[in-house]
Design a protein around this motif. Structure first.
Motif, short mmCIF file in Angstrom:
data_model
loop_
_atom_site.label_atom_id
_atom_site.label_comp_id
_atom_site.label_asym_id
_atom_site.label_seq_id
_atom_site.Cartn_x
_atom_site.Cartn_y
_atom_site.Cartn_z
N TYR A 253 34.04 32.06 54.49
CA TYR A 253 33.88 33.06 53.46
C TYR A 253 34.07 32.08 52.22
N ASN A 254 33.71 30.90 52.14
CA ASN A 254 33.74 30.04 51.09
C ASN A 254 32.92 30.63 49.84
N THR A 255 33.28 30.00 48.67
CA THR A 255 32.66 30.55 47.60
C THR A 255 31.88 29.36 46.66
N LEU A 256 31.52 28.21 47.49
CA LEU A 256 31.06 27.02 46.64
C LEU A 256 29.70 27.05 46.71
N GLY A 257 28.58 27.44 47.38
CA GLY A 257 27.54 27.59 47.05
C GLY A 257 26.96 26.15 47.32
N SER A 258 27.50 25.29 48.20
CA SER A 258 27.14 24.11 48.38
C SER A 258 26.95 23.87 49.81
N PHE B 50 40.09 27.72 47.32
CA PHE B 50 38.84 28.80 47.34
C PHE B 50 39.18 29.77 46.62
N ASP B 51 40.29 30.34 46.42
CA ASP B 51 40.66 31.41 45.52
C ASP B 51 40.42 31.46 44.18
N ASN B 52 40.31 30.05 43.90
CA ASN B 52 40.05 29.95 42.37
C ASN B 52 38.66 30.07 41.87
N THR B 53 38.35 31.28 41.85
CA THR B 53 36.84 31.31 41.94
C THR B 53 36.38 31.16 40.27
N GLU B 54 37.31 31.26 39.46
CA GLU B 54 36.82 30.91 38.12
C GLU B 54 36.34 29.53 37.86
N LEU C 44 26.54 32.20 50.79
CA LEU C 44 25.60 32.14 49.61
C LEU C 44 25.72 33.18 48.74
N ASN C 45 25.99 34.58 49.37
CA ASN C 45 26.22 35.80 48.55
C ASN C 45 27.46 35.58 48.10
N ASN C 46 28.35 35.34 48.84
CA ASN C 46 29.88 35.01 48.06
C ASN C 46 29.72 34.27 46.76
N TYR C 47 29.28 33.22 46.84
CA TYR C 47 28.80 32.25 45.66
C TYR C 47 28.05 33.06 44.82
N LEU C 48 27.01 33.37 44.87
CA LEU C 48 26.21 34.18 43.83
C LEU C 48 26.91 35.37 43.48
#
Ligand SMILES: NC(=O)c1ccc[n+]([C@@H]2O[C@H](COP(=O)([O-])OP(=O)(O)OC[C@H]3O[C@@H](n4cnc5c(N)ncnc54)[C@H](O)[C@@H]3O)[C@@H](O)[C@H]2O)c1
Length: 414
Positions: free
Chosen positions: A213-218, A157-161, A403-407
């Motif tokens: 707090y994931n950043t996937l948007g899925s 999850f930390d690899n947001t790039e 969703l906001n984390n992802y966006l």
């Protein structure tokens, strides 16, 4: 050797094949990509021999022998049909078709075309999978009874790039990918090694939502689809689609009448071949654990290529089929059979494990049954809503925080 003039459509995955194509006496005469940056970078790399297009309608008119279709996962078929109509040879990335109706269209179009259709499935060509096929074909293990295939891709999850690159906007196909749909990397090696074709499928999900707090948007909160197939030779396969459980890697195990062969998880290319003590063939031990070797003729290019050498063999096989007029192993029948397993496994999951028969689109009766079924878990081309859920818990929604984390990491593009 006859140079093969090829066009590449979609320059995410498509661009990773450039060197493999030229290394196999191919000439990349045209590329097509709507993203300016990717298109410019690719043209800089390829030089004057290549013409760049942003529009498929113009690209497909370029003088060439073959096309590599590497656009979005669920949108291959309309472009494949256009290429087959022009009698071009087609290499298509997985999945061949994301709806049952498109599978029918694909098989019908391939039958009419003078072009060859091949799925760009690379995992069967990995070193340990080629070794397992060699041993299985040798006959000492006897017939397959049961086999397992896992393609397991957990993420950090930390690899947001990586997330921003792989899932650049909310409606992107990776955000809507049901766990069973990306099935080819687990199933194709088993079908290729044993020659067995699935005839019936049933599946169960491993549901477990990701971090708060994931950043996937899925909205896919399943970690895996556990898919069981009954095959045309009475063997049974258990495979995953693209899973995210346990530790990263892909693994295969073929259990036969006299013993079994598998690649060892987490041990590189290592293969373990075991026989029952009363069924040891001449020249083997009861337990044989070893590192297989590439054939000398392929070694240098295979070692340079992506996916454990698999990408090199995809092009080698495709060009060989074009040059010799031979039909590829991963033809439209092989490809659409896998896609049917993927699609119907998801329906099975949504229907609490209901079994489905796998059609054979070479039979008109099976085509008639599915030709109008375009049910899809993906957003439509015009942005409209998917027809069915992509997660096993159909009321699961991505909450606003996630969703906001992802966006924040992607921004909404397209
Ligand atoms: N076999 C493998 O190991 C492997 C690995 C990665 C991806 N893939 C497959 O390759 C395909 C592409 O994957 P990806 O990761 O590059 O996907 P992606 O969504 O990141 O990239 C698709 C590219 O196609 C372009 N594109 C889409 N439609 C277009 C159009 N109409 N006109 C012009 N350009 C268009 C997009 O701009 C984008 O650059 C998928 O089918 C995927 O399953 C296979």
């Amino acid at each position: 050797m006859q140079k093969i003039r090829i066009g590449v459509f979609g320059l995410g995955r498509g661009s990773t094949y450039f060197d493999n194509i030229t290394n196999n006496d191919g000439e990349i005469v045209a590329i097509c990509e709507r993203d300016d940056k990717k298109l410019t970078e690719a043209l800089d790399y390829l030089g004057d021999i290549t013409t760049g297009y942003k529009d498929f309608d113009e690209f497909i008119e370029h003088e060439m022998d073959a096309v590599f279709i590497a656009n979005c996962f669920h949108e291959h078929v309309p472009f494949v049909l256009r290429a087959l109509e022009k009698d071009l040879h087609v290499l298509s990335e997985c999945t061949s078709n994301a709806t049952m109706g498109e599978g029918v269209q694909l098989v019908r179009a391939a039958k009419k075309s003078k072009g060859i259709y091949m799925l760009a499935e690379n995992y069967p060509y990995m070193l340990f999978n080629q070794e397992m096929k060699k041993v299985y074909d040798g006959g000492t293990l006897g017939k397959v009874l049961f086999a397992e295939g896992e393609y397991n891709h957990p993420f950090n999850f930390d690899n947001t790039e990586d997330h921003a690159m792989l899932r650049p906007y909310f409606k992107h196909w990776r955000n809507r990918l049901p766990r069973s749909y990306y099935i080819t990397h687990s199933l194709a090696p088993l079908m290729n090694i044993t020659g067995a074709f699935p005839k019936r499928v049933t599946a169960m999900p491993c549901f477990s939502p990701f971090d708060e707090y994931n950043t996937l948007g899925s909205p896919v909160a399943d970690r895996a689809a556990i898919i069981t197939t009954l095959n045309d030779d009475n063997s049974v396969f258990r495979v995953t689609g693209c899973a995210a459980f346990g530790a990263h890697g892909n693994s295969y195990r073929i259990c036969c009448q006299n013993g079994q062969i598998e690649n060892l998880r987490g041990m590189g290319e290592k293969v373990m071949l075991r026989y029952n003590s009363w069924q040891i063939p001449e020249g083997r031990e009861e337990i044989n654990c070893y590192d297989p070797e590439w054939e000398a003729v392929d070694k240098e290019l295979a070692e340079k290529a992506g996916h454990g050498g698999g990408d090199f063999f995809v092009i080698k096989e495709f060009f060989d089929c074009i040059r010799s007029g031979r039909k590829p192993v991963f033809d439209e029948h092989f490809a659409t059979t896998m896609a049917s397993v993927a699609i119907l496994a998801h329906r099975s999951i949504l229907e609490k494990g209901m079994p489905y028969d796998i059609p054979d689109f070479r039979n008109e009766e099976d085509c008639k049954k599915w030709e109008n079924d375009f049910t899809s878990p993906f957003f439509k081309k015009d942005g409209s809503e998917p027809d069915i859920p992509c997660c096993s818990k159909t009321d699961y929604v991505l909450d606003e925080g996630k969703l906001n984390n992802y966006l924040q990491i992607t921004g909404e593009k397209e």
